[in-house]
Design a protein around this motif. Structure first.
Motif, PDB file in Angstrom:
ATOM      1  N   ILE B 141      43.894  33.642  34.565  1.00 45.74           N
ATOM      2  CA  ILE B 141      43.028  34.757  34.959  1.00 45.74           C
ATOM      3  C   ILE B 141      42.984  34.983  36.467  1.00 45.74           C
ATOM      4  CG2 ILE B 141      40.873  33.465  35.118  1.00 45.74           C
ATOM      5  CD1 ILE B 141      39.663  35.959  33.501  1.00 45.74           C
ATOM      6  N   TYR B 142      43.387  34.003  37.260  1.00 44.53           N
ATOM      7  CA  TYR B 142      43.375  34.214  38.711  1.00 44.53           C
ATOM      8  C   TYR B 142      44.575  35.056  39.165  1.00 44.53           C
ATOM      9  CZ  TYR B 142      39.856  30.464  38.815  1.00 44.53           C
ATOM     10  OH  TYR B 142      38.735  29.692  38.608  1.00 44.53           O
ATOM     11  N   ARG B 147      43.819  44.010  37.082  1.00 45.35           N
ATOM     12  CA  ARG B 147      42.674  43.425  37.751  1.00 45.35           C
ATOM     13  C   ARG B 147      42.117  44.419  38.751  1.00 45.35           C
ATOM     14  NH1 ARG B 147      44.930  38.375  40.825  1.00 45.35           N
ATOM     15  NH2 ARG B 147      42.763  38.254  41.481  1.00 45.35           N
ATOM     16  N   GLY B 148      40.850  44.276  39.093  1.00 45.13           N
ATOM     17  CA  GLY B 148      40.299  45.149  40.117  1.00 45.13           C
ATOM     18  C   GLY B 148      38.899  45.626  39.778  1.00 45.13           C
ATOM     19  N   ILE B 149      38.384  46.450  40.668  1.00 43.11           N
ATOM     20  CA  ILE B 149      37.061  47.049  40.479  1.00 43.11           C
ATOM     21  C   ILE B 149      37.229  48.556  40.507  1.00 43.11           C
ATOM     22  CG2 ILE B 149      34.732  47.324  41.439  1.00 43.11           C
ATOM     23  CD1 ILE B 149      35.043  44.574  42.735  1.00 43.11           C
ATOM     24  N   GLY B 156      28.399  53.865  37.832  1.00 39.63           N
ATOM     25  CA  GLY B 156      28.505  52.416  37.966  1.00 39.63           C
ATOM     26  C   GLY B 156      29.934  51.988  38.227  1.00 39.63           C
ATOM     27  N   ARG B 157      30.163  50.702  38.209  1.00 37.64           N
ATOM     28  CA  ARG B 157      31.507  50.167  38.409  1.00 37.64           C
ATOM     29  C   ARG B 157      31.858  49.185  37.302  1.00 37.64           C
ATOM     30  NH1 ARG B 157      31.513  47.645  44.242  1.00 37.64           N
ATOM     31  NH2 ARG B 157      29.476  46.876  43.549  1.00 37.64           N
ATOM     32  N   VAL B 158      33.152  48.908  37.179  1.00 37.89           N
ATOM     33  CA  VAL B 158      33.639  47.940  36.203  1.00 37.89           C
ATOM     34  C   VAL B 158      34.567  46.962  36.913  1.00 37.89           C
ATOM     35  CG1 VAL B 158      34.780  47.623  33.976  1.00 37.89           C
ATOM     36  CG2 VAL B 158      33.676  49.803  34.501  1.00 37.89           C
ATOM     37  N   GLY B 159      34.339  45.687  36.725  1.00 38.95           N
ATOM     38  CA  GLY B 159      35.208  44.651  37.284  1.00 38.95           C
ATOM     39  C   GLY B 159      36.049  44.029  36.185  1.00 38.95           C
ATOM     40  N   VAL B 160      37.356  43.957  36.416  1.00 38.68           N
ATOM     41  CA  VAL B 160      38.277  43.485  35.374  1.00 38.68           C
ATOM     42  C   VAL B 160      39.205  42.408  35.903  1.00 38.68           C
ATOM     43  CG1 VAL B 160      40.227  44.159  33.895  1.00 38.68           C
ATOM     44  CG2 VAL B 160      38.251  45.677  34.120  1.00 38.68           C
ATOM     45  N   ASN B 161      39.381  41.353  35.117  1.00 38.37           N
ATOM     46  CA  ASN B 161      40.463  40.395  35.343  1.00 38.37           C
ATOM     47  C   ASN B 161      41.098  40.065  33.999  1.00 38.37           C
ATOM     48  OD1 ASN B 161      38.439  39.622  37.770  1.00 38.37           O
ATOM     49  ND2 ASN B 161      40.576  39.255  38.333  1.00 38.37           N
ATOM     50  N   THR B 162      42.343  39.642  34.039  1.00 40.24           N
ATOM     51  CA  THR B 162      43.081  39.412  32.806  1.00 40.24           C
ATOM     52  C   THR B 162      43.612  37.986  32.728  1.00 40.24           C
ATOM     53  OG1 THR B 162      43.749  41.731  32.763  1.00 40.24           O
ATOM     54  CG2 THR B 162      45.033  40.209  31.413  1.00 40.24           C
ATOM     55  N   GLN B 163      43.231  37.322  31.662  1.00 38.59           N
ATOM     56  CA  GLN B 163      43.805  36.009  31.349  1.00 38.59           C
ATOM     57  C   GLN B 163      45.069  36.267  30.550  1.00 38.59           C
ATOM     58  OE1 GLN B 163      43.115  32.670  31.755  1.00 38.59           O
ATOM     59  NE2 GLN B 163      43.091  31.629  29.802  1.00 38.59           N
TER      60      GLN B 163
END
Ligand SMILES: [Mg+2]
Ligand SMILES: [Mg+2]
Lengths: 368, 368
Positions: B141-142, B147-149, B156-163
């Motif tokens: 996931i790192y 990935r991003g905001i 509003g905002r959405v924060g995403v990361n991918t494993q």
């Protein structure tokens, strides 16, 4: 004002036994404090499957949505291991959490002085420990899309999960944490991995936003979750309320629970949005499982379930004094050396039964 | 066969001081065991930035790719806090890890008997502890995309990361863990959250595949990562080698390090694919940072860096006896009560300097 209402779902294994002791405590409040709860009782988990073919009947779900608080014992057992995934006992609990939208999971890690020897940590590190981990429970990587396992083009596979948090998901759980802090030590530590995850950056910014706009009176700090894991092991008493996401909260709340050394003692709460009467949607349950191996033997420890009811008094009904009374009685009973089988070391004392423990707590509460 | 080759990158803060003590150990092997290393030394981190305007020069990178092993001290310091992200000292270390493709991060958690009192855990829980956490270091996931905001459509905002893990990424780190286990207690415990994450299901299946096809002689078990966090706190000696993904490994390796109570003592290794000579690409470094506050005062503890060199002896050069000799000398010196400032409690003993600690270890190794 109507009586506060409770839906009791004893569930499976030792659930019904420990819930019997909670009923004694509820009755005690009616007899001694003029606090009468409207109590309904219904089935969940394997018990509901046996009766209805589903682990949570629609009528039970509807009732859970209507009451002020749900108190659940435990679900599951080997009898249900071979059931289809969709009707497993745990699905009943998950349905409650999901349809009630219980986004804030409160996991206190409290160490009673009398039990500090059970911890793998040194006595001075854990005795008197009283921290609260607030774990986001309805979003994050356990729920995000896309997810799944696919074939790549080279004979291998790829496994994918998605961490996804929105502004509002973060703000609402942050508010729950700040509200809690105001009733405790007035300090919140927020944990994420903002150094390597954008979802962590958003988490940090939104928690800070809620603080700056709504809770400036509460002290807020931020910590990377790996440093948080370290600090929980090194000196857990530095914390008051910790707020973190679903995945980090999963690991950190379990590690924190283990610090206390007596996992069978720990209650939990899962809270959602305020209802029309101002009370949050709420489900209270012990952290321990259904322990089918000792079900029906009178060996179960009812304390975690009784403390879960104390959390209901505190967080659903704003009855701080009554919650203190229950928790104080538990502490007093433990200080007297009264122990169920799970709390006995090698010292040859004889344990009390589930029901004797309940009676001892009632006695320690005083009154008639 | 040519001499084994080492690239030494002392880096910033206390890095050069502790590395000076490692040089003594290296020289000792030349004088006493007829083991001569071809040692090159170069700059990394802030030191490289001061000289070249980048935290790792291309020539240094090329050299790191050619040698048998890289030994790094530490990077970073307040002097470099305002540098642009792209040239921060840490970027030099990250470039090494990335271009050398060091996918297996070895984090031993070892507790020397003489230091067990430093742990927050009870002495019997940690004394003699010797476990190894293998953390996947280049994926998960790192690193996963997307990935991003982003802004959502409602203010509003959405924060995403991918494993994201592939078959091959999992298998190669699993192999590293099984190889290690064969040189130790022959047991591997793999940790993930297969109960709620598909990437965890793939992880579990692929680790099992590697076991069944290539390492049936090694005992393999699986544990959910939250239960793993609990068990590390409860009774860490139950483990030999733990293999887990980048994120879980981040938290679990730090928690495990803290169990030992002496973070300043711990070495680490990051290994990649075998090179033509059969040795893995390898970078060794202490877990501690550059400690700019005590740099130049003679207070630094060189043990973690010396133990990192011992790991190089063991894992890059297959010199088990020599590694044992270094580790045994460290243990003997600690048992004699010799302490740098960081290892002294309140008992009024006077600490030895960085250089005196190095000399004491050399003396304990015997020979001339
Ligand atoms: Mg958990
Ligand atoms: Mg870490």
């Amino acid at each position: 004002m109507p009586n506060p209402s409770l839906l009791i779902l004893p569930g499976d294994g030792i659930g019904p036994e420990v819930m019997t002791e909670v009923r004694k405590v509820i009755d005690w409040f009616g007899a001694n404090k003029n606090v009468t709860f409207d109590v309904a009782e219904d089935l969940v988990g394997g018990a509901a499957y046996d009766e209805h073919g589903v682990p949570l009947h629609d009528d039970t779900m509807a009732m859970a949505q209507k009451v002020d608080a749900v108190l659940l014992g435990a679900v599951g057992g080997p009898k249900y291991d071979d059931l289809d995934f969709s009707v497993k006992p745990e699905r009943g609990l998950l349905r409650l959490r999901k349809e009630m939208d219980l986004f804030a999971n409160l996991r206190p890690a409290q160490c009673f002085d009398a039990l500090a020897d059970f911890s793998s940590l040194k006595k001075d590190v854990v005795s008197g420990l009283d921290i609260m981990i607030v774990r986001e429970l309805t979003s994050g990587i356990y729920f995000g899309e896309p997810r799944g396992i696919q074939d790549d083009n080279e004979g291998g596979r790829v496994g994918v999960n998605t961490q996804r948090y929105t502004t509002e998901e973060i703000r609402r759980v942050a508010r729950a944490a700040f509200e809690l802090a105001r009733k405790r030590g007035n300090r919140v530590c927020s944990m994420e991995k903002a150094n390597v995850m954008e979802s962590g950056i958003l988490w940090r910014e939104e928690v800070q936003w809620v603080h700056d706009h709504e809770y400036q009176d509460v002290e807020l700090s931020h910590m990377y979750a790996d440093a948080g894991a370290m600090q929980l092991v090194r000196w857990p008493k530095q914390f008051d309320v910790i707020v973190t996401d679903n995945l980090f909260g999963d690991l950190l709340s379990d590690a924190a629970a283990m610090l206390t050394g007596s996992l069978g003692m720990l209650p939990s709460a899962s809270l959602g949005k305020p209802m029309e009467n101002g009370r949050p949607k709420a489900l209270y349950e012990p952290v321990h499982g259904s322990a089918p191996d000792i079900a029906g033997t009178g060996k179960a420890n009812p304390i975690a379930c009784i403390l879960s009811f104390a959390m209901a008094l505190r967080y659903s009904f704003d009855m701080q004094d009554h919650a203190d009374l229950v928790e104080g009685a538990v502490e007093a009973v433990l200080a007297q050396g009264i122990r169920t089988a799970d709390l006995l070391g090698e010292d040859g004392k004889s344990p009390v039964s589930t029901s004797e423990m309940g009676d001892a707590i009632i006695a320690a509460m005083g009154g008639s």
